[in-house]
Scaffold this motif. Structure first.
Motif, PDB file in Angstrom:
ATOM      1  N   PRO A 133     -35.265  56.475  60.113  1.00 36.50           N
ATOM      2  CA  PRO A 133     -35.304  57.919  59.954  1.00 36.50           C
ATOM      3  C   PRO A 133     -36.606  58.715  60.386  1.00 36.50           C
ATOM      4  O   PRO A 133     -37.294  58.714  59.804  1.00 36.50           O
ATOM      5  CB  PRO A 133     -35.312  57.549  58.389  1.00 36.50           C
ATOM      6  N   GLU A 134     -36.037  59.388  61.207  1.00 38.24           N
ATOM      7  CA  GLU A 134     -36.871  60.006  62.098  1.00 38.24           C
ATOM      8  C   GLU A 134     -36.528  61.822  62.351  1.00 38.24           C
ATOM      9  O   GLU A 134     -34.978  61.969  62.170  1.00 38.24           O
ATOM     10  CB  GLU A 134     -36.791  59.749  63.707  1.00 38.24           C
ATOM     11  N   TYR A 135     -37.163  62.727  62.383  1.00 36.52           N
ATOM     12  CA  TYR A 135     -37.045  64.157  62.460  1.00 36.52           C
ATOM     13  C   TYR A 135     -36.553  64.127  64.027  1.00 36.52           C
ATOM     14  O   TYR A 135     -37.154  64.619  65.024  1.00 36.52           O
ATOM     15  CB  TYR A 135     -37.644  64.824  61.935  1.00 36.52           C
ATOM     16  N   MET A 136     -35.346  64.013  64.369  1.00 34.88           N
ATOM     17  CA  MET A 136     -34.994  64.194  65.770  1.00 34.88           C
ATOM     18  C   MET A 136     -35.246  65.041  66.316  1.00 34.88           C
ATOM     19  O   MET A 136     -35.340  65.280  67.831  1.00 34.88           O
ATOM     20  CB  MET A 136     -33.751  63.308  66.450  1.00 34.88           C
ATOM     21  N   ARG A 153     -32.543  63.775  59.369  1.00 37.11           N
ATOM     22  CA  ARG A 153     -33.767  62.594  59.080  1.00 37.11           C
ATOM     23  C   ARG A 153     -32.907  61.572  60.269  1.00 37.11           C
ATOM     24  O   ARG A 153     -31.446  61.166  58.901  1.00 37.11           O
ATOM     25  CB  ARG A 153     -35.176  62.196  58.473  1.00 37.11           C
ATOM     26  N   TYR A 154     -32.694  61.393  61.340  1.00 32.69           N
ATOM     27  CA  TYR A 154     -31.615  60.307  61.829  1.00 32.69           C
ATOM     28  C   TYR A 154     -32.231  58.975  62.545  1.00 32.69           C
ATOM     29  O   TYR A 154     -33.145  58.338  62.513  1.00 32.69           O
ATOM     30  CB  TYR A 154     -30.695  61.223  62.655  1.00 32.69           C
ATOM     31  N   GLN A 155     -30.910  57.772  62.522  1.00 37.06           N
ATOM     32  CA  GLN A 155     -31.734  56.958  63.115  1.00 37.06           C
ATOM     33  C   GLN A 155     -30.700  56.685  65.012  1.00 37.06           C
ATOM     34  O   GLN A 155     -29.980  57.681  65.099  1.00 37.06           O
ATOM     35  CB  GLN A 155     -31.148  55.615  62.450  1.00 37.06           C
ATOM     36  N   THR A 156     -31.615  55.882  65.265  1.00 39.36           N
ATOM     37  CA  THR A 156     -30.573  55.252  66.915  1.00 39.36           C
ATOM     38  C   THR A 156     -31.030  54.117  66.349  1.00 39.36           C
ATOM     39  O   THR A 156     -30.575  53.408  65.679  1.00 39.36           O
ATOM     40  CB  THR A 156     -31.702  56.006  67.974  1.00 39.36           C
ATOM     41  N   ASN A 157     -30.078  53.204  67.558  1.00 39.51           N
ATOM     42  CA  ASN A 157     -29.801  52.135  67.943  1.00 39.51           C
ATOM     43  C   ASN A 157     -31.097  51.422  68.147  1.00 39.51           C
ATOM     44  O   ASN A 157     -31.038  50.306  67.264  1.00 39.51           O
ATOM     45  CB  ASN A 157     -28.764  51.862  69.340  1.00 39.51           C
ATOM     46  N   ASP A 158     -31.860  52.035  68.142  1.00 39.06           N
ATOM     47  CA  ASP A 158     -33.016  51.389  68.751  1.00 39.06           C
ATOM     48  C   ASP A 158     -35.008  51.029  67.189  1.00 39.06           C
ATOM     49  O   ASP A 158     -35.607  50.484  68.261  1.00 39.06           O
ATOM     50  CB  ASP A 158     -34.070  51.251  70.276  1.00 39.06           C
ATOM     51  N   GLU A 159     -34.045  52.270  67.168  1.00 43.57           N
ATOM     52  CA  GLU A 159     -34.830  52.173  65.277  1.00 43.57           C
ATOM     53  C   GLU A 159     -34.506  52.940  64.293  1.00 43.57           C
ATOM     54  O   GLU A 159     -33.988  53.882  64.073  1.00 43.57           O
ATOM     55  CB  GLU A 159     -35.914  53.738  66.049  1.00 43.57           C
ATOM     56  N   MET A 160     -34.340  52.295  63.743  1.00 41.49           N
ATOM     57  CA  MET A 160     -33.822  52.228  62.626  1.00 41.49           C
ATOM     58  C   MET A 160     -34.991  53.205  61.310  1.00 41.49           C
ATOM     59  O   MET A 160     -34.117  53.822  60.591  1.00 41.49           O
ATOM     60  CB  MET A 160     -33.250  51.077  62.107  1.00 41.49           C
ATOM     61  N   LEU A 170     -24.842  62.940  55.772  1.00 42.69           N
ATOM     62  CA  LEU A 170     -26.234  62.879  54.924  1.00 42.69           C
ATOM     63  C   LEU A 170     -27.242  63.617  55.932  1.00 42.69           C
ATOM     64  O   LEU A 170     -27.430  62.561  57.133  1.00 42.69           O
ATOM     65  CB  LEU A 170     -26.385  60.910  54.780  1.00 42.69           C
ATOM     66  N   ILE A 171     -27.318  64.444  55.369  1.00 47.13           N
ATOM     67  CA  ILE A 171     -28.648  65.493  56.744  1.00 47.13           C
ATOM     68  C   ILE A 171     -29.969  64.140  56.548  1.00 47.13           C
ATOM     69  O   ILE A 171     -30.571  64.422  57.294  1.00 47.13           O
ATOM     70  CB  ILE A 171     -28.731  66.616  55.902  1.00 47.13           C
ATOM     71  N   ASP A 172     -30.503  64.097  55.404  1.00 48.59           N
ATOM     72  CA  ASP A 172     -31.650  63.922  55.047  1.00 48.59           C
ATOM     73  C   ASP A 172     -31.276  63.064  53.516  1.00 48.59           C
ATOM     74  O   ASP A 172     -30.486  63.109  52.688  1.00 48.59           O
ATOM     75  CB  ASP A 172     -32.587  64.198  54.993  1.00 48.59           C
TER      76      ASP A 172
END
Lengths: 294, 337
Positions: free
Chosen positions: B244-247, B235-242, B216-218
């Protein structure tokens, strides 16, 4: 087949870096690559610190190769590069054609790093004539590629394959760690030091995908080719590279150094992040090919 | 300053020439170039036709050979070089050192342009390619700031070409394996980034899911503008930020029209428009705007800034054909980095 430890890709504190390499020095590893390969803004360790580490490792019987920056954009980076290439004592790993240029000018042999884009035998032979003694197989290539390239003359130069660790996948002008913290790169405050294994990045379905490490993007999963070591050896690969990820590497190095134990090693199939081995089997790099587990 | 435009077929080639391109780059219908898409590119006979058209109109034609020769299949790449020499094309754009070597030894008269896939970003790397293979020009990766481009132009041993407009690759080109990590194919090996046969769009409720080889890319709403799905623009997530963000980067295109004066003063030899995979209409639109912009700068360099302000239609025309209808200066601007 010998074990090598690739350059540290993360920004660790000077103390953590020294502790790590002091532990490495006590293992049976054959070769250690040292140096900053990602970002010239990272100055935790300076040139003389790397030389100190190099001497520490050499005194313990390790071979040391100084690795060089991958993305070179400024005159100051070229000056630093030249200093490393012409250090006069240690071999170098060239990660950009700039390093190859300096090495050939000074008639210094070099190891061709994984980003020189040597994708066929003719390219390797050209580099060999320029002084390449060994090459690191580009990460996205497979055992089939390697078989074909080494066929007929496997020993003209040495071959090294990344066998264990997170895979470097891309380099950018942009610092993704700084971006994540809404900081411009020029005022990054070396925020990447907060992430000793990069920032794990997952899809919106919680699938671990990438690891952001400053300007570098890595795989979320570790490549694990431990069960391919005898096959590699038979093909003429002389070095199995481990990419540093933490002090847990020390136990791993000792485990793999014992060839018989290595043969029985299983891939990590449990937990959130499974290992991957796709590239080696000519599949998407993230794949885990279970058919080849022996 | 040359305006260099893309062509994925003869219609686009004609469109580029009609709209004022000084030169056009194109590729063969196989994996010798990094836009190896079904239905795109030229047969040898079509390249011959293209070359006749270019000569009639006194324009230049470059053959793009920017993938790396596959072991056992090297002759496919070498034959492409033979063809370029036979047709007397104006240059071959190439990254593979074995091909640069072959071309420079076999056809010393054939101009060689170092492809962006060779990732040459500094004077020492450029000098290496110049000394070894006598390259005439290099295409700079989209990783340098304007200041760095200018500094490099002062000391470069070869002519420089930069990307002016089009899809924004945010990685050092030729050194990005994000596509092959997910799909098994990369520009270097398979001839395309994010190959279309791995892309799948899926409607789930009010969401549109974009998948690349099932990853899943977006996830977006139905009415959001979507770019072509590539790993670096998801758009992805990190452990501390759920959330979704264009990382890495959002869907956006490169547009450097405001940099024309600086690039011209730096002595940049050529401005490259990206998009061999795009339609003839795109080629016409973009070429027209850039032709006008370059000409108006040439006629009156001092007033260019004002001209740019008085021509909002240039921006709107370019935005219309841009990914996500958004443009950026990318790495040329330090803040972006």
């Amino acid at each position: 087949m010998n074990l090598s430890l690739g350059p540290l890709t993360y920004c660790w504190s000077k103390q953590a870096t020294f502790e790590y390499y002091e532990a490495v020095a006590s293992t049976d590893i054959d070769t250690v690559y040292l140096g900053e390969v990602i970002c010239s803004r990272r100055r935790e360790l300076k040139y003389k610190d790397y030389l100190e580490l190099a001497n520490l490792l050499t005194n313990q019987g390790k071979k040391v190769i100084l690795s060089t920056l991958t993305l070179i954009e400024s005159a100051s980076e070229l000056i630093e590069l030249k200093r490393i290439v012409t250090n006069g004592e240690f071999a170098i790993e060239a990660n950009d054609m700039a390093a190859v240029n300096f090495a050939t000018e000074a008639a210094i042999p070099f190891v061709a790093g994984p980003n020189l884009n040597l994708y066929n035998r003719a390219s390797l032979d050209i580099m060999h004539k320029k002084g390449m003694t060994r090459f690191i197989m580009p990460y996205e290539l497979s055992k089939f590629w390697l078989q074909q390239v080494l066929a007929g003359n496997p020993t003209a130069f040495e071959t090294e394959v990344l066998g264990y660790g997170y895979i470097p996948l891309a380099h950018s002008a942009r610092c993704f760690t700084a971006k994540h913290h809404q900081k411009p790169k020029l005022d990054c405050q070396i925020i990447c030091q907060q992430y000793p294994k990069g920032i794990l990045t997952q899809t919106q379905e919680s699938q671990p995908l990438l690891r952001l490490n400053g300007i570098q993007t890595q795989s979320a999963a570790k490549i694990n080719l431990i069960n391919q070591m005898s096959a590699m050896s038979a093909m003429g690969v002389s070095y199995f590279r481990i990419s540093p990820s933490g002090l847990e590497d020390i136990a791993l190095i000792e485990h793999i150094s014992n060839a018989q134990m290595a043969e029985q090693s299983n891939l990590s199939l449990e937990g959130n992040i499974k290992d991957c081995n796709g590239y080696w089997h000519a599949e998407p790099g993230m794949n885990l090919n279970l058919n080849t587990i022996t | 300053m040359e305006l260099l435009c893309p062509a994925g077929n003869l219609a686009s080639l004609k469109a580029a020439f009609n709209a004022g391109a000084d030169a056009v780059y194109l590729g063969l219908k196989d994996d010798t170039n990094a836009r190896s898409f079904a239905g795109l590119n030229f047969s040898a006979a079509q390249i011959k036709q293209a070359s006749q058209l270019a000569k009639q109109q006194n324009r230049k034609l470059f053959l793009t050979l920017n993938t790396f020769a596959k072991p056992g299949h090297e002759n496919r790449w070498q034959q492409a070089i033979d063809l370029a020499a036979e047709l007397n094309l104006d240059a071959v754009i190439c990254a593979d050192i074995s091909l640069l070597d072959y071309a420079s030894r076999t056809y010393p008269g054939l101009a060689l342009h170092l492809s962006v896939q060779a990732s040459a970003t500094n004077v020492a790397a450029l000098s290496f390619y110049k000394q070894q293979f006598n390259i005439e020009r290099a295409v700079l990766p989209r990783v340098l700031s304007v200041k760095q481009v200018k500094d490099l132009a002062k000391i470069s041993p070869v002519d420089l070409e930069v990307f002016a407009f089009g899809s924004l690759c945010i990685m050092a080109e030729g050194r990005c394996q994000l596509s092959s990590y997910v799909t098994g194919q990369s520009p270097n090996t398979g001839g395309s980034c994010s190959p279309a046969n791995h892309v799948r769009w899926q409607d789930v409720g009010t969401d549109k899911l974009t998948r690349l080889n099932e990853v899943l890319i977006d996830k977006s709403s139905q009415d959001e503008q979507l770019g072509y799905p590539v790993v670096c623009k998801g758009r992805y997530q990190t452990n501390d930020e759920m959330t979704p963000e264009y990382m890495l980067e959002s869907p956006t295109s490169l547009n450097t029209i405001s940099l024309i004066p600086e690039l011209a003063q730096a002595g940049i030899r050529s401005l490259k428009i990206e998009g061999r995979q795009r339609s003839p209409a795109y080629v016409t639109q973009v070429t027209q705007v850039w032709r006008q912009a370059i000409d108006s700068y040439r006629q009156s360099p001092e007033t260019f800034e004002n001209t740019l302000k008085r021509q909002p239609q240039w921006h709107s025309a370019l935005n219309k054909v841009s990914e996500g209808q958004v443009t950026t200066l990318g790495a040329y601007e330090r803040q972006w980095q």
